[in-house]
Design an enzyme around this catalytic site. Structure first.
Site, PDB file in Angstrom:
ATOM      1  N   ASP A   8     -12.039  15.854 -22.402  1.00 32.81           N
ATOM      2  CA  ASP A   8     -11.816  16.772 -23.527  1.00 32.81           C
ATOM      3  C   ASP A   8     -12.493  18.082 -23.137  1.00 32.81           C
ATOM      4  O   ASP A   8     -13.716  18.187 -23.152  1.00 32.81           O
ATOM      5  CB  ASP A   8     -12.446  16.162 -24.794  1.00 32.81           C
ATOM      6  CG  ASP A   8     -12.461  17.143 -25.969  1.00 32.81           C
ATOM      7  OD1 ASP A   8     -11.890  18.244 -25.843  1.00 32.81           O
ATOM      8  OD2 ASP A   8     -13.057  16.790 -27.004  1.00 32.81           O
ATOM      9  N   LYS A  69     -12.405  28.744 -23.631  1.00 32.94           N
ATOM     10  CA  LYS A  69     -11.097  28.176 -23.957  1.00 32.94           C
ATOM     11  C   LYS A  69     -10.243  29.165 -24.767  1.00 32.94           C
ATOM     12  O   LYS A  69      -9.021  29.142 -24.691  1.00 32.94           O
ATOM     13  CB  LYS A  69     -11.314  26.882 -24.736  1.00 32.94           C
ATOM     14  CG  LYS A  69     -10.081  26.079 -25.005  1.00 32.94           C
ATOM     15  CD  LYS A  69     -10.498  24.712 -25.474  1.00 32.94           C
ATOM     16  CE  LYS A  69      -9.356  23.877 -25.970  1.00 32.94           C
ATOM     17  NZ  LYS A  69      -9.836  22.567 -26.415  1.00 32.94           N
ATOM     18  N   GLU A 168      -4.577  17.275 -28.124  1.00 34.82           N
ATOM     19  CA  GLU A 168      -5.805  16.691 -28.684  1.00 34.82           C
ATOM     20  C   GLU A 168      -5.545  15.767 -29.870  1.00 34.82           C
ATOM     21  O   GLU A 168      -6.060  14.644 -29.905  1.00 34.82           O
ATOM     22  CB  GLU A 168      -6.792  17.816 -29.045  1.00 34.82           C
ATOM     23  CG  GLU A 168      -7.414  18.396 -27.790  1.00 34.82           C
ATOM     24  CD  GLU A 168      -7.989  19.788 -27.965  1.00 34.82           C
ATOM     25  OE1 GLU A 168      -8.125  20.250 -29.112  1.00 34.82           O
ATOM     26  OE2 GLU A 168      -8.306  20.419 -26.936  1.00 34.82           O
ATOM     27  N   ASP A 190      -7.083  18.575 -37.042  1.00 35.06           N
ATOM     28  CA  ASP A 190      -8.076  18.813 -35.977  1.00 35.06           C
ATOM     29  C   ASP A 190      -8.574  20.258 -36.043  1.00 35.06           C
ATOM     30  O   ASP A 190      -7.862  21.190 -35.667  1.00 35.06           O
ATOM     31  CB  ASP A 190      -7.387  18.516 -34.626  1.00 35.06           C
ATOM     32  CG  ASP A 190      -8.298  18.740 -33.433  1.00 35.06           C
ATOM     33  OD1 ASP A 190      -9.444  19.197 -33.620  1.00 35.06           O
ATOM     34  OD2 ASP A 190      -7.856  18.453 -32.311  1.00 35.06           O
TER      35      ASP A 190
END
Ligand code: AMP
Length: 607
Positions: A8, A69, A168, A190
């Site tokens: 992850d 990210k 994800e 999420d």
């Protein structure tokens, strides 16, 4: 056979997991920490990643970067306001590729992410005791093609073959599916540090079919922190007449403090933000949960639209959802949980640690690919429509969003002018009517056509979105039957040569990186043993002869001197010497305090 790990690669933290028999497990470091902060710092000699880099956020803001990210697969125009307070300077290496300036280094986001991937790779290798070369890496479901490409590039630069990119929320659902045996229609909400995703999946007899997905790659806990930080900055200006907006150290300090306060308010109704200001003054502010909620309410409300859209795309209403699963650190906020409950008319589930669930799911997918788990199948979708530019700048959709992957589409192209020798094709991704509002994915040219009258050539272009959600293009001249390789210029910008060069450079850095890492580890170990020894020497002074005491003191001084240098081997030698020199002292201490004769114990082994 080497293990395929699940990674992850998070905005705030990254994790690596593996399949331990039938159960996915997150790999911890020696201190038992599972999270690797996604923070990278550089000093004169080397790159520092993870917890140690995080600690440099305030002390070295100009050479420490976080939330990389958010920059993946983007150009400067794509980031805008959200990086206003970034401590490092951002420029553009080439159109569509950001580069982060850290001291004398200039690195692209994939290179920076590669440093995080290397860190987790190494952690896995140490734990598993074998080389790790293959991984499943997760990305937000709503990542576009460029962001996925950038993630794959990061893997290559880190020496990892990214076998699959998994969304994800889908990964989280896999973990729930395996561990909690969930069936039915599941919504995965999420909300992490930088992105928001909603996915709706149908889970039946081991088949995980994503029905729809939606989200926002510019929305997460970082935005809440920024909102709080701006509020604190305004208050400090009012109270102390100080404008700290341009002060990188203060900005980082405030950011970290408000983030901690935000977390505390998930469990408490009231907290206090305390920020020492350089002038010697201290900013103190009690903050109630309700105040925080009213400050960020509109940001959390931004998740409602994508949830409704995802329900609509799956042709479902909230009543059709059997379970709602929460993923991502920000879902610990009571406000978020209430919002989710309002959208889906039910209490959400969060039995599996929301920090770990995505990595665990990635490990499950890795095991499916390795042939371990055979009764689970994942059918994911593409989050955004794929289309081409038509005359006048319109978008003609070839593959609509939420198509099950892998998927493909064909389109025939021809010429507009007599004798035309090439055709330009421009591919876009997005939901808007005009290509200028969507994201340009790639441009390519079909060349060396026979000079024929306009409209005669017939070129079939085949667009495939693979299981990773990444576009691949093939083309064929139907007249001649000749397949032609098309030269795809990804608009995201890193060419194959760029990536190859970055891999080579990372090898060049590898030796000095390893030396620097060994030095840091040796210094840390030395600091621990020094702490133990000095404490024991104080306690055990009456139990030993003055000569022995002096000998130990000399070894302590020698070790401290070695720590000032940068020779990790020398530090280790003095650690060993000190260890040996303290065996007797340790025995005496044990004898006297515990009354048990423990022979050959070193001080570092004492409780
Ligand atoms: P992730 O990307 O899933 O690791 O989520 C990280 C984000 O979750 C960061 O923005 C954190 O500030 C936020 N977060 C973590 N724990 C909490 C908490 N207890 N309450 C509110 N936000 C949290």
């Amino acid at each position: 056979m080497s293990t395929i790990v699940g990674i992850d690669l998070g905005t705030t933290n990254s994790l690596v997991a593996y399949m331990d028999g039938k159960e996915p497990k997150v790999i911890a470091d020696r201190e038992g920490r599972t999270l690797v902060p996604s923070v990278i710092s550089v000093d004169d000699q080397s790159w520092i990643v993870g917890e140690q880099a995080r600690q440099r956020l305030i002390t070295h803001p100009k050479t420490t970067v976080y939330s990389v990210k958010r920059l993946m697969g983007k150009g400067l125009a794509d980031v805008g306001e959200e990086c206003k307070y970034f401590p490092v300077f951002l420029s553009e290496k080439q159109p569509g590729v950001i580069q982060v300036e850290m001291g004398k280094y200039r690195l692209t986001p994939p290179e920076l992410s590669a440093l995080i991937l290397k860190e987790v790779k190494q952690r896995a290798e140490e734990f598993l005791g074998s080389a790790v070369t293959q991984a499943v890496v997760t990305v937000p479901a709503y990542f576009n093609d460029s962001q996925r490409q950038a993630t794959k590039d990061a893997g290559r630069i880190a020496g990892l073959d990214v076998l699959r990119i998994v969304n994800e929320p889908t990964a989280a659902c896999l973990a729930y599916g395996l561990q909690k045996k969930k069936q039915g229609v599941i919504a995965v909400y999420d909300l992490g540090g930088g992105t928001f995703d909603i996915s709706i999946l149908k889970v039946k007899e081991g088949i995980f079919e994503v029905l729809s997905t939606n989200g926002n790659t510019h929305l997460g806990g970082d935005d809440l922190d920024q909102r709080l930080m701006e509020w604190v900055l305004r208050e400090i200006e009012q109270e102390f007449g100080l404008d700290l907006q341009k002060n990188a150290e203060s900005i980082q300090q405030i950011r970290l403090e408000v983030e901690k306060a935000k977390r505390r308010l998930s469990g408490e109704d009231l907290t206090e933000i305390v920020i020492p200001i350089k002038t010697g003054a201290v900013y103190r502010r009690p903050l109630k949960r309700v105040e925080l909620e009213s400050l960020v309410n509109d940001l959390i409300d931004l998740t409602i639209g994508p949830c409704r859209q995802a329900l609509g795309d799956a042709h479902l209403s909230p009543q059709d959802i059997d379970e709602v699963v929460l993923v991502g650190g920000s879902t610990r906020m009571p406000l978020v949980r209430r919002t989710v409950q309002e959208i889906f008319h039910q209490e959400p589930h969060c039995e599996i640690n929301p920090d770990e669930v995505v990595a665990l799911g990635a490990a499950v997918q890795a095991d499916i690919l390795a042939g371990g788990i055979q009764n689970m199948l994942l059918l994911d979708v593409t989050p955004l429509s794929l289309g081409i530019e038509t005359m006048g700048g319109g978008m003609s959709v070839l593959i609509p969003r939420n198509s099950t992957l892998p998927t493909n589409a064909k389109e025939l192209f021809t010429t507009f002018a007599d004798g035309q020798r090439s055709v330009d094709i421009h591919v876009y991704q997005g939901e808007r009517e005009l290509v200028k509002d969507n994201r340009s994915l790639s441009k390519f040219q079909f060349r060396d056509l026979d000079p024929l009258p306009a409209g005669m050539p017939r070129i079939e272009v085949n667009f495939t979105i693979d299981a990773n959600g990444i576009l691949q293009v093939g083309a064929k001249d139907l007249r001649s039957g000749k397949e032609q390789s098309v030269e795809v210029k990804p608009s995201y910008g890193l060419s194959d040569e760029d990536v190859t060069r970055m891999i080579e450079e990372s090898f060049t850095f590898a030796k000095s990186d390893m030396d620097a890492r060994s030095l840091i580890e040796a210094r840390n170990e030395a600091a621990t043993i020094l702490r133990h020894t000095e404490r024991a020497l104080k306690q055990g002074e009456p139990l030993i002869e003055p000569e022995e005491r002096n000998r130990i003191q000399e070894q302590i001084t020698a070790l401290k001197k070695a720590m000032e240098g940068d020779n990790h081997r020398l530090i280790r030698e003095w650690i060993d010497q000190l260890d040996k020199a303290t065996i007797h002292l340790a025995e005496r201490l044990m004898d006297s305090t515990l009354q048990i004769g423990l022979k050959d114990k070193k001080l570092s082994e004492l409780p």
